[in-house]
Structures are given as structure tokens and as C-alpha cells.
Design an enzyme around this catalytic site. Structure first.
Site: not given
Length: 392
Positions: A231, A255, A260, A272
């Protein structure tokens, strides 16, 4: 007829598990009995009072307002392990490309286009800029030894790595899944200090947000490589960027893209992709649908993140009623249920009571049909969150 609302595209092989004569499935349903979701954000949704359950076709539930739904007695399911192999494979890929700069090498080679017969010689002369170390003999630290973490650890052992694992909540079942060569770190600091690579496999909660931060990075080896396919919020990106700039961290593969992190030569971002395989999407969909069916048709709960596992193999008695009651886990609740049922001259044929933290769940089989008045009385008991009858 049960109504199921889908908030994302759910694999058809999963939806086909619903008997069409008994279920209506659509994204446009406004009064669903249950919701099937993948990644859609639900925190700002106003759910209708008809919703009894939400099933996430995936492991993480940070897009679902679990605590709010718990207060309403709404069961939240996930599908742990269904996408584990897909995520494991991406983690192994991430380990490899954190070492060998193949993405940059590929871009460089493509830049040789138009040079014709010179390309083989130019490629040979330029390859030295893309040297990277091997995984064999290095130490991998795996934080979180659930379904995915254990699979990653086992593969890493087969790749010749020394593997350390840390998970203060590891179950006996998880321990049995581990290769015997995986070393268990007694403390997180031990793992951080000894690992050449670190991969994180913990859920994102209020407690784990920013889990990988400046303090933990300072405890790591200089030159460590970090993999985050779990996450995005687990990593404090500002602290990570500073560590990459100083050389404390050699590379991060994540992922979870963020402004940034982009165009940083030491960061590799995926969009993802963890569970983005047809096999994982199918597995998650089938598992989520079967969990909903068990709950809606029989009252059974498995793989819930907010309610206890409660399963009965007993059939609802012919002509009888199964009462599914969720409530606060405080003393005296069951006696209040039995008192009301007794006053209504209803015989209890079977009962299961389970609890999980502050909540509890009951399956009560009653001989005969339970009148609406009795259900209303049960619902009115203080600290009862929901009462749902299933009629035979």
C-alpha cells in the site's frame, strides 16, 4: 431475490457464481442487499439502509469505511490469498529490477535506433554502465508473513537469498507455510539492520501509515533496496526521497505512483499492478461472490475484517427461521435474545455466538416463523446493531 450492486468491473467468472433466478446484479441498483467492490473509494458514499454486506474483491480494505460500517452491523469481507501469487510474482520482479537496471538499459538501447550495423558494437561498448548485483547470497527482510509475504520469502530462499521475516501477529497456519530456511527476526530493528533488501507486506491502517519513515530508514543498512507492493501510504515519501538523495537507500520499487516520486532515477513506479492478472481477478471475484452467498443465504461469515468467523453447516429447519444478529460484545446480550424468543413461544434449535474485539455475531436457528413484532423487539435491544431473519 437478492440485489447486488457492483462498484467496479467484476470478473464475469465470479458473477456467474450467483444463481440468476435468485440474484439481480447491476451497477445501477440503488437498494442493494450487498455491494461488490474492488478499488473504488467508498468513504464518501451514503449507503442505503438495505446494505447488509460489502465484499472487496482483493485483500486491502482501506477504500472502505470499515469502522462506520461496523457500527451499522454491515459485514465487510475481503479475499485474502486470492491474488497472492500475482503479487508475489510482481515482488520478485521488483527485486530483480531493483538490482539490474534493465528498464534504463532498454531505453538506452532503443536510443540506438537508426545506427544500423553499428548497433551490436555500440551495445557491447555501452553495456558496462548497466551493471547490477545478483540476488544470490544477499539478505532479504520480509515484513509481514501473511499469504503474500510467506510466498515471497519462500521464493527468495529458492533464489539463494538469506531470508529474514518479521511478523508479531503471525498465525500458526502462516508459520507452517514458511520454508524452514526462513529465519524469524525477534525484533523489527534486527531485520532492518541486517537486510540488503526489504519488502513490506502489512495492511495500511492508521497505525501503519508512514510505517517506513526516517527513523526506520536510519536503522537500515546504507544502500538498502526497498520494495513496496502493498500500500502506498506505508511509506513516508518525503523521508524516502531524502534517503534516496543521500544514498542511504539505493532504490525503491513501488506499485503506487505519486508526483514526488516520478522521474527520480532511483525510483521505479508501477501503476498499481499487484493483482492485475486475469487469474487474480478471477480468483478474487469468485471468492468474494461465494462469501456473499454464504452470508446472504445462510448467515455464515468467513474472511470478514470486522466481524468474527461464524460458520454453521446446519440447514435452516424446515418451516423455521435463522436469525443473524450483530451486536456490541458486552455481557448479557445472548440472554436478552433468548428471553424475547421464549416470551414469543419460539423454540431455539441451535445457536452460535462468536466475538471479535468490540463486536459479536450470533446465528440462532428457531423452530417456526419469527413474527415481525419479535424481530422489532430484538432490534430495539440496546447495543444491537442489526437483526436479519433468513426464512427456510
Amino acid at each position: 431475490m437478492y440485489k447486488i450492486q457492483t462498484l467496479n468491473k467484476i470478473a464475469s467468472v465470479g458473477l456467474e457464481q450467483f444463481p440468476r433466478d435468485d440474484y439481480e446484479i447491476a451497477s445501477s441498483i440503488t437498494d442493494p442487499d450487498a455491494i461488490l467492490v474492488r478499488s473504488q473509494e467508498m468513504h464518501d458514499m451514503n449507503l442505503p439502509g438495505t446494505v447488509k454486506a460489502v465484499a472487496r474483491a482483493g485483500a486491502g480494505t482501506n477504500n472502505i469505511p470499515v469502522s462506520d460500517l461496523t457500527e451499522k452491523g454491515i459485514v465487510v469481507f475481503n479475499t485474502p490469498g486470492a491474488n497472492a501469487n500475482a503479487v508475489k510474482e510482481l515482488v520478485i520482479l521488483a527485486l530483480l529490477i531493483s538490482n539490474r537496471p534493465v528498464i534504463t538499459a532498454n531505453s538506452w538501447v532503443n536510443g540506438l535506433a537508426g545506427k544500423g550495423d553499428e548497433i551490436p558494437d555500440l551495445a557491447e561498448k555501452g553495456k558496462s554502465q548497466f551493471i547490477g548485483p545478483e540476488l544470490k547470497g544477499k539478505t532479504l527482510g520480509v515484513i509481514g508473513l501473511g499469504a503474500i509475504g510467506a510466498m515471497v520469502a519462500n521464493v527468495a530462499v529458492e533464489l539463494g537469498m538469506t531470508v529474514m521475516g518479521y511478523d508479531p501477529f503471525m498465525s500458526i497456519a502462516a508459520a507452517w507455510r514458511l520454508n524452514t530456511n526462513v529465519r524469524y527476526a525477534e525484533t523489527l530493528d534486527t531485520l532492518l539492520a541486517k537486510s540488503d533488501y526489504i519488502t513490506v507486506h502489512v495492511p495500511q491502517t492508521n497505525e501503519t501509515k508512514g510505517f517506513i519513515n526516517a527513523d526506520k530508514i536510519n536503522a537500515m543498512k546504507t544502500g538498502v533496496r526497498i520494495i513496496n507492493i502493498a500500500r502506498g501510504g506505508l511509506v513516508n515519501n518525503a523521508d524516502m526521497i531524502a534517503a534516496l538523495k543521500s544514498g542511504k537507500v539505493s532504490c525503491m520499487v513501488t506499485d503506487f505512483a505519486a508526483e514526488e516520486l516520478l522521474n527520480n532515477p532511483k525510483v521505479i513506479c508501477f501503476p498499481h499492478l499487484g493483482a492485475s492478472t486475469p487469474e487474480a481477478e478471477d480468483n478474487c471475484a469468485v471468492m468474494a461472490v461465494n462469501e456473499l452467498r454464504e452470508f446472504l443465504e445462510k448467515g455464515n461469515i468467513t474472511n470478514s475484517v470486522n466481524f468474527p468467523k461464524t460458520v454453521t453447516d446446519n440447514m435452516i429447519p424446515a418451516g423455521g427461521t435463522r436469525l443473524c444478529i450483530s451486536h456490541k460484545n458486552i455481557p448479557g446480550m445472548v440472554s436478552k435474545f433468548t428471553t424475547i424468543l421464549g416470551e414469543a413461544n419460539l423454540n431455539i434449535g441451535g445457536m452460535i455466538n462468536q466475538n471479535k474485539g468490540d463486536v459479536a455475531y450470533n446465528i440462532i436457528d428457531v423452530d417456526g416463523s419469527v413474527p415481525e413484532e419479535t424481530i422489532t423487539k430484538l432490534s430495539a435491544i440496546e447495543n444491537v446493531m442489526s437483526v436479519r431473519p433468513i426464512f427456510a
